[in-house]
Each structure stands twice: as C-alpha cells, then as structure tokens.
Design an enzyme around this catalytic site. Structure first.
Site, short mmCIF file in Angstrom:
data_model
loop_
_atom_site.label_atom_id
_atom_site.label_comp_id
_atom_site.label_asym_id
_atom_site.label_seq_id
_atom_site.Cartn_x
_atom_site.Cartn_y
_atom_site.Cartn_z
N HIS A 1 -10.51 -5.45 -2.82
CA HIS A 1 -9.17 -5.91 -1.70
C HIS A 1 -9.18 -6.01 -0.99
CE1 HIS A 1 -9.92 -1.54 -2.17
NE2 HIS A 1 -9.64 -1.08 -0.83
N PHE A 2 -8.46 -6.77 0.01
CA PHE A 2 -7.78 -6.44 1.46
C PHE A 2 -6.49 -5.78 2.08
CE2 PHE A 2 -10.68 -10.71 -0.15
CZ PHE A 2 -11.66 -10.56 0.82
N HIS A 3 -6.77 -5.35 2.47
CA HIS A 3 -5.39 -4.61 3.68
C HIS A 3 -5.18 -6.28 4.73
CE1 HIS A 3 -6.80 -0.13 3.05
NE2 HIS A 3 -8.13 -0.66 2.18
N ASP B 1 0.95 -0.71 0.15
CA ASP B 1 0.04 -0.11 0.30
C ASP B 1 0.77 1.14 0.30
OD1 ASP B 1 -1.24 1.98 1.11
OD2 ASP B 1 -2.99 1.12 1.10
N GLN C 1 -14.56 2.75 1.14
CA GLN C 1 -13.75 2.05 0.34
C GLN C 1 -13.91 3.59 -0.53
OE1 GLN C 1 -15.99 -0.88 -2.20
NE2 GLN C 1 -14.28 -1.70 -3.39
P1 AMP Z 1 -10.11 1.44 0.69
O1 AMP Z 1 -10.16 2.87 1.47
O2 AMP Z 1 -9.98 -0.01 0.75
O3 AMP Z 1 -10.46 1.48 -0.54
O4 AMP Z 1 -8.26 1.75 0.58
C1 AMP Z 1 -7.45 1.26 -0.52
C2 AMP Z 1 -6.52 1.49 -0.84
O5 AMP Z 1 -5.41 1.86 -1.30
C3 AMP Z 1 -5.51 2.83 0.82
O6 AMP Z 1 -5.33 2.02 1.29
C4 AMP Z 1 -4.71 3.53 -0.15
O7 AMP Z 1 -3.60 4.14 0.37
C5 AMP Z 1 -3.77 2.12 -1.09
N1 AMP Z 1 -4.03 2.32 -2.61
C6 AMP Z 1 -3.97 3.76 -3.74
N2 AMP Z 1 -3.54 3.54 -4.68
C7 AMP Z 1 -2.64 3.17 -4.75
C8 AMP Z 1 -1.51 2.70 -5.67
N3 AMP Z 1 -1.37 2.64 -6.68
N4 AMP Z 1 -0.95 1.57 -5.24
C9 AMP Z 1 -0.37 0.65 -3.80
N5 AMP Z 1 -1.59 2.03 -2.75
C10 AMP Z 1 -3.04 2.14 -2.96
#
Ligand code: AMP
Length: 141
Positions: A105-107, A36, A99
């Site tokens: 995606h899974f964090h 991330d 989101q």
């Molecule tokens: P969500 O709120 O669960 O949709 O989280 C999206 C996640 O994607 C966030 O933690 C961002 O920091 C991460 N993110 C956004 N753009 C990128 C990217 N280009 N590469 C890796 N992670 C990203």
C-alpha cells in the site's frame, strides 16, 4: 533474509474481498483507494493494487506500473480537496521499516505548512469524519 510469503488473511485482503468495510474513494480493475482509518492528517488515504504482494519487495513491476498512476491521481485529488501545500507519499517494507499491514500500500497524506503529522497508526478517526473527507476527495477526482 527473503521476503516472507503473502498471508491472505491480512486486513487489506479482507477489504478487497468485501469481508470488512472501508470508505472507498476509487476503484478500477487493478487498484483500490480508500481512507486510512487512523489518519496522520485529514485526507490520509491508501492506494493498493488488487494483486497480492506483501510489499514493494515482492511486487510485480507490471502491477507497480499500473498502481503509480492511481497514486498520482489520488494525490492530485487530495491536494485539491484539502487545499494542501504538499502531498506526502509513503510506503513501508517489513516491520523494521514500520510496515504493519502486509499487503502493498501507498500512503497519500495532504500536508500543510507548519502542521505536524499525527503519529503513524495512532488513534481511530470518527467514521463520519472519514466519510466527509472521502466525499471531498471524490469530488476532486
Ligand atoms: P503500514 O504501517 O504502512 O503497514 O500502515 C498501515 C496503515 O493501515 C496504517 O496507517 C493504519 O492506520 C491503516 N489501517 C489499518 N487498518 C485499516 C483498515 N481496516 N482500514 C483502513 N486503514 C487501515
């Protein structure tokens, strides 16, 4: 309200197509894991299925069945790599739930006792730091 349609211009679809870079950790026929770019803690990574779905709500259960073992694999590796006390796994569905990128995606976030997480989608991490952290996780896979 029904889940909106998948938009293949989202940033993770672009990563899957190789149109934008990512710091990759693991890949198989069905799944990709990468760092991330705005980590909430050192070692924060994401696991995504390659098959398009907007989030958990429209995902194919068979895809989920292939994804969760990879989440477990990366969670174990991150725990070892960062000598973590615990691993936080998070997954958000739709803007109301936090989101921001609309490809499932899974964090996976290493947690240490007494350490507060940085905000969700906070500041960009230095690329060299992400690469160093990725190397630690890869070594623990
Ligand atoms: P969500 O709120 O669960 O949709 O989280 C999206 C996640 O994607 C966030 O933690 C961002 O920091 C991460 N993110 C956004 N753009 C990128 C990217 N280009 N590469 C890796 N992670 C990203």
């Amino acid at each position: 309200m029904n889940t909106p349609a998948y938009d293949d211009e989202n940033i993770f679809a672009k990563i899957l197509r190789g149109e934008i870079p990512s710091v990759k950790l693991y890949e198989d026929d069905d799944t990709l894991a990468f760092m991330d770019v705005m980590p909430q803690a050192p070692g924060h990574l994401l696991v995504i299925p390659k098959q398009p779905s907007r989030n958990l709500l429209d995902a194919d259960p068979e895809v989920l069945a292939k994804t969760i073992p990879v989440v477990q694999k990366l969670a174990k590796a991150a725990k070892t790599a960062f000598d973590a006390d615990g691993i936080f796994v998070a997954q958000f569905n739709e803007p109301a739930a936090g989101q921001t990128v609309f490809h499932l995606h899974f964090h996976v976030i290493p947690r240490r006792e007494g350490t507060v997480l940085k905000p969700h989608s906070g500041g960009m991490e230095d690329m060299e730091v992400l690469k160093e952290n990725a190397e630690k996780i890869r070594a623990a896979l």
